[in-house]
Motif scaffolding. Sequence first.
Motif, PDB file in Angstrom:
ATOM      1  N   THR A 185      59.075  14.169  52.451  1.00  0.00           N
ATOM      2  CA  THR A 185      59.124  13.596  53.299  1.00  0.00           C
ATOM      3  C   THR A 185      59.626  13.596  54.883  1.00  0.00           C
ATOM      4  O   THR A 185      59.652  12.568  55.412  1.00  0.00           O
ATOM      5  CB  THR A 185      60.465  12.190  52.425  1.00  0.00           C
ATOM      6  OG1 THR A 185      61.861  13.522  52.312  1.00  0.00           O
ATOM      7  CG2 THR A 185      59.958  12.272  50.912  1.00  0.00           C
ATOM      8  N   ILE A 186      60.140  14.874  54.841  1.00  0.00           N
ATOM      9  CA  ILE A 186      60.472  15.151  56.457  1.00  0.00           C
ATOM     10  C   ILE A 186      59.199  14.953  57.397  1.00  0.00           C
ATOM     11  O   ILE A 186      58.608  15.734  57.240  1.00  0.00           O
ATOM     12  CB  ILE A 186      61.360  16.925  56.377  1.00  0.00           C
ATOM     13  CG1 ILE A 186      61.935  16.551  55.141  1.00  0.00           C
ATOM     14  CG2 ILE A 186      61.594  16.625  57.453  1.00  0.00           C
ATOM     15  CD1 ILE A 186      63.291  17.876  55.246  1.00  0.00           C
ATOM     16  N   ARG A 187      59.228  14.595  58.447  1.00  0.00           N
ATOM     17  CA  ARG A 187      58.135  14.167  59.300  1.00  0.00           C
ATOM     18  C   ARG A 187      58.597  14.462  60.197  1.00  0.00           C
ATOM     19  O   ARG A 187      58.227  14.267  61.260  1.00  0.00           O
ATOM     20  CB  ARG A 187      57.221  12.648  58.870  1.00  0.00           C
ATOM     21  CG  ARG A 187      56.765  12.405  57.240  1.00  0.00           C
ATOM     22  CD  ARG A 187      56.099  11.539  56.583  1.00  0.00           C
ATOM     23  NE  ARG A 187      55.858  11.761  55.412  1.00  0.00           N
ATOM     24  CZ  ARG A 187      55.043  10.480  55.152  1.00  0.00           C
ATOM     25  NH1 ARG A 187      54.019   9.310  56.095  1.00  0.00           N
ATOM     26  NH2 ARG A 187      54.309  10.990  53.687  1.00  0.00           N
ATOM     27  N   ARG A 188      60.174  13.204  60.604  1.00  0.00           N
ATOM     28  CA  ARG A 188      60.579  13.349  62.646  1.00  0.00           C
ATOM     29  C   ARG A 188      61.407  14.406  62.009  1.00  0.00           C
ATOM     30  O   ARG A 188      62.785  13.669  61.691  1.00  0.00           O
ATOM     31  CB  ARG A 188      61.155  11.899  62.621  1.00  0.00           C
ATOM     32  CG  ARG A 188      59.047  11.188  62.940  1.00  0.00           C
ATOM     33  CD  ARG A 188      60.117   9.862  62.918  1.00  0.00           C
ATOM     34  NE  ARG A 188      60.620   9.377  63.781  1.00  0.00           N
ATOM     35  CZ  ARG A 188      60.686   9.270  65.439  1.00  0.00           C
ATOM     36  NH1 ARG A 188      59.806   9.798  65.876  1.00  0.00           N
ATOM     37  NH2 ARG A 188      61.369   9.525  66.217  1.00  0.00           N
ATOM     38  N   VAL A 189      61.727  15.361  63.119  1.00  0.00           N
ATOM     39  CA  VAL A 189      62.994  16.075  63.030  1.00  0.00           C
ATOM     40  C   VAL A 189      64.297  15.685  63.309  1.00  0.00           C
ATOM     41  O   VAL A 189      65.063  15.406  63.025  1.00  0.00           O
ATOM     42  CB  VAL A 189      63.212  16.765  63.809  1.00  0.00           C
ATOM     43  CG1 VAL A 189      64.245  17.700  64.386  1.00  0.00           C
ATOM     44  CG2 VAL A 189      61.929  18.066  63.685  1.00  0.00           C
ATOM     45  N   ALA A 190      63.761  14.453  64.350  1.00  0.00           N
ATOM     46  CA  ALA A 190      65.341  13.497  64.603  1.00  0.00           C
ATOM     47  C   ALA A 190      65.957  12.685  63.437  1.00  0.00           C
ATOM     48  O   ALA A 190      66.945  12.716  62.857  1.00  0.00           O
ATOM     49  CB  ALA A 190      64.953  12.654  65.520  1.00  0.00           C
ATOM     50  N   ASP A 191      65.756  12.275  62.634  1.00  0.00           N
ATOM     51  CA  ASP A 191      65.156  11.730  61.108  1.00  0.00           C
ATOM     52  C   ASP A 191      65.753  12.964  60.242  1.00  0.00           C
ATOM     53  O   ASP A 191      66.719  12.423  59.650  1.00  0.00           O
ATOM     54  CB  ASP A 191      64.534  10.868  60.220  1.00  0.00           C
ATOM     55  CG  ASP A 191      63.526   9.968  61.586  1.00  0.00           C
ATOM     56  OD1 ASP A 191      64.548   9.187  62.148  1.00  0.00           O
ATOM     57  OD2 ASP A 191      63.076   9.427  61.041  1.00  0.00           O
ATOM     58  N   ALA A 193      67.456  15.505  61.231  1.00  0.00           N
ATOM     59  CA  ALA A 193      69.295  15.597  61.686  1.00  0.00           C
ATOM     60  C   ALA A 193      69.904  15.051  61.635  1.00  0.00           C
ATOM     61  O   ALA A 193      71.003  14.721  61.510  1.00  0.00           O
ATOM     62  CB  ALA A 193      69.059  16.159  63.421  1.00  0.00           C
ATOM     63  N   ARG A 194      69.460  14.104  61.476  1.00  0.00           N
ATOM     64  CA  ARG A 194      70.692  12.645  60.864  1.00  0.00           C
ATOM     65  C   ARG A 194      70.975  12.569  59.574  1.00  0.00           C
ATOM     66  O   ARG A 194      72.403  11.811  59.667  1.00  0.00           O
ATOM     67  CB  ARG A 194      69.547  11.639  61.803  1.00  0.00           C
ATOM     68  CG  ARG A 194      70.770   9.773  61.833  1.00  0.00           C
ATOM     69  CD  ARG A 194      70.073   8.655  61.942  1.00  0.00           C
ATOM     70  NE  ARG A 194      69.501   8.891  63.764  1.00  0.00           N
ATOM     71  CZ  ARG A 194      68.261   9.231  64.068  1.00  0.00           C
ATOM     72  NH1 ARG A 194      67.225   9.149  62.221  1.00  0.00           N
ATOM     73  NH2 ARG A 194      67.531   9.030  64.739  1.00  0.00           N
ATOM     74  N   SER A 195      69.902  12.653  58.981  1.00  0.00           N
ATOM     75  CA  SER A 195      70.448  12.753  57.868  1.00  0.00           C
ATOM     76  C   SER A 195      70.917  14.248  56.750  1.00  0.00           C
ATOM     77  O   SER A 195      72.054  13.927  56.277  1.00  0.00           O
ATOM     78  CB  SER A 195      68.681  12.755  56.952  1.00  0.00           C
ATOM     79  OG  SER A 195      68.303  14.330  56.507  1.00  0.00           O
ATOM     80  N   GLU A 196      71.411  15.170  57.819  1.00  0.00           N
ATOM     81  CA  GLU A 196      71.545  16.054  57.365  1.00  0.00           C
ATOM     82  C   GLU A 196      73.650  15.984  58.486  1.00  0.00           C
ATOM     83  O   GLU A 196      74.303  17.301  58.282  1.00  0.00           O
ATOM     84  CB  GLU A 196      70.982  17.734  58.440  1.00  0.00           C
ATOM     85  CG  GLU A 196      69.918  18.080  57.242  1.00  0.00           C
ATOM     86  CD  GLU A 196      70.941  18.077  55.924  1.00  0.00           C
ATOM     87  OE1 GLU A 196      71.603  18.602  55.618  1.00  0.00           O
ATOM     88  OE2 GLU A 196      69.852  18.528  55.216  1.00  0.00           O
ATOM     89  N   GLY A 197      73.642  15.113  59.607  1.00  0.00           N
ATOM     90  CA  GLY A 197      74.598  14.926  59.777  1.00  0.00           C
ATOM     91  C   GLY A 197      74.918  15.546  61.089  1.00  0.00           C
ATOM     92  O   GLY A 197      76.275  16.191  61.719  1.00  0.00           O
ATOM     93  N   LEU A 198      73.899  15.762  61.338  1.00  0.00           N
ATOM     94  CA  LEU A 198      73.691  16.954  62.868  1.00  0.00           C
ATOM     95  C   LEU A 198      73.092  16.161  64.162  1.00  0.00           C
ATOM     96  O   LEU A 198      72.035  15.149  63.337  1.00  0.00           O
ATOM     97  CB  LEU A 198      73.092  18.005  62.283  1.00  0.00           C
ATOM     98  CG  LEU A 198      73.038  18.669  62.010  1.00  0.00           C
ATOM     99  CD1 LEU A 198      71.886  20.069  61.235  1.00  0.00           C
ATOM    100  CD2 LEU A 198      74.889  19.794  62.130  1.00  0.00           C
ATOM    101  N   SER A 199      73.177  16.498  65.212  1.00  0.00           N
ATOM    102  CA  SER A 199      72.140  15.589  66.067  1.00  0.00           C
ATOM    103  C   SER A 199      70.986  16.488  66.010  1.00  0.00           C
ATOM    104  O   SER A 199      71.084  18.026  66.051  1.00  0.00           O
ATOM    105  CB  SER A 199      73.504  15.654  67.491  1.00  0.00           C
ATOM    106  OG  SER A 199      73.812  16.913  68.017  1.00  0.00           O
ATOM    107  N   LEU A 200      70.153  16.234  66.787  1.00  0.00           N
ATOM    108  CA  LEU A 200      69.124  17.048  67.730  1.00  0.00           C
ATOM    109  C   LEU A 200      69.266  17.394  67.977  1.00  0.00           C
ATOM    110  O   LEU A 200      68.522  19.321  67.527  1.00  0.00           O
ATOM    111  CB  LEU A 200      67.453  16.286  68.379  1.00  0.00           C
ATOM    112  CG  LEU A 200      66.906  16.524  68.063  1.00  0.00           C
ATOM    113  CD1 LEU A 200      65.747  16.305  66.978  1.00  0.00           C
ATOM    114  CD2 LEU A 200      65.805  15.656  69.219  1.00  0.00           C
ATOM    115  N   ARG A 201      70.018  18.329  69.030  1.00  0.00           N
ATOM    116  CA  ARG A 201      69.786  19.062  69.975  1.00  0.00           C
ATOM    117  C   ARG A 201      70.994  19.751  69.191  1.00  0.00           C
ATOM    118  O   ARG A 201      70.657  20.917  69.383  1.00  0.00           O
ATOM    119  CB  ARG A 201      71.168  18.288  70.533  1.00  0.00           C
ATOM    120  CG  ARG A 201      71.654  19.875  71.459  1.00  0.00           C
ATOM    121  CD  ARG A 201      70.153  20.239  72.551  1.00  0.00           C
ATOM    122  NE  ARG A 201      70.106  22.029  73.222  1.00  0.00           N
ATOM    123  CZ  ARG A 201      69.820  22.432  73.692  1.00  0.00           C
ATOM    124  NH1 ARG A 201      68.404  22.958  72.202  1.00  0.00           N
ATOM    125  NH2 ARG A 201      70.041  23.423  74.583  1.00  0.00           N
TER     126      ARG A 201
END
Length: 271
Positions: A185-191, A193-201
Amino acid sequence: MAAPRRDTRGIVDAPGLFTRVQFRRRTPAAPLRPYVEHYWLIDWDLSEPYATHVVPHPCVNIVFQRYADRPGFGEVAGAGREVFAQRLTGRGRVCGVQFRPGGFRPFTPERPATDWTDRRLPLATAFGHIDADTTAAAVLEPDDEDARVAALDAVLTPLLRAEPRSLDQARLAMRLADRIRTDRTIRRVADFARSEGLSLRALQRLFAGYVGVSPKWVVLRYRVHEALERAASDAEVDWAALAAELGYSDQAHLIRDVTATVGVPPTAYAR
């Protein structure tokens, strides 16, 4: 104790390779298992040359090698973004260590994983205090497979030397990379990161430092691995359905990624 995985993802024409070489995976010693996926052992005695090709995993390997035309040696192979090819002739032996994505950094905590990406460097480059020739001989010379595994354990165990914070970051990187490998289900890296409580950077910095490639690249590589394995094992692949299953927006994107990785479209690869 979990057994080494049995899939052939990343090995191009695995059946052809396995008819020519002895290939085994072995489990490392308990203290190493959080960081090492498995050991891989190959022996061959060929009457005709054979070229093997691998679509690398997003990880570092330590590889001890002995070929007919040169003495044994060891090297560090970083995460490779291109297909790796090796010509096998005569008799030879390889004893490899496949680290988990993110798992090599605790052995070289002062160097980011990007230092190794797309590079194959002498063992002494990473571990200058090791007698590289003696170490390679200790790993490669025993004919007994268990002795080779024990030698790999003996080489690696004292090299695990990271500080607690570095270990925590390595564990986080390994967990996130494994989630990418197993969660379709992981398709967008930004999503992600958000699901893991991290910023994309922050996610990108973590992967650069501990995995050596970007999280987006890891997502794409695992998709390609699965597509190639499906192509090799299923004569009637529904490429449109597989593209949707792997999270591609359409079949054309899957075909483009496979073609860019191995140089031919997936249907040609299957043939």
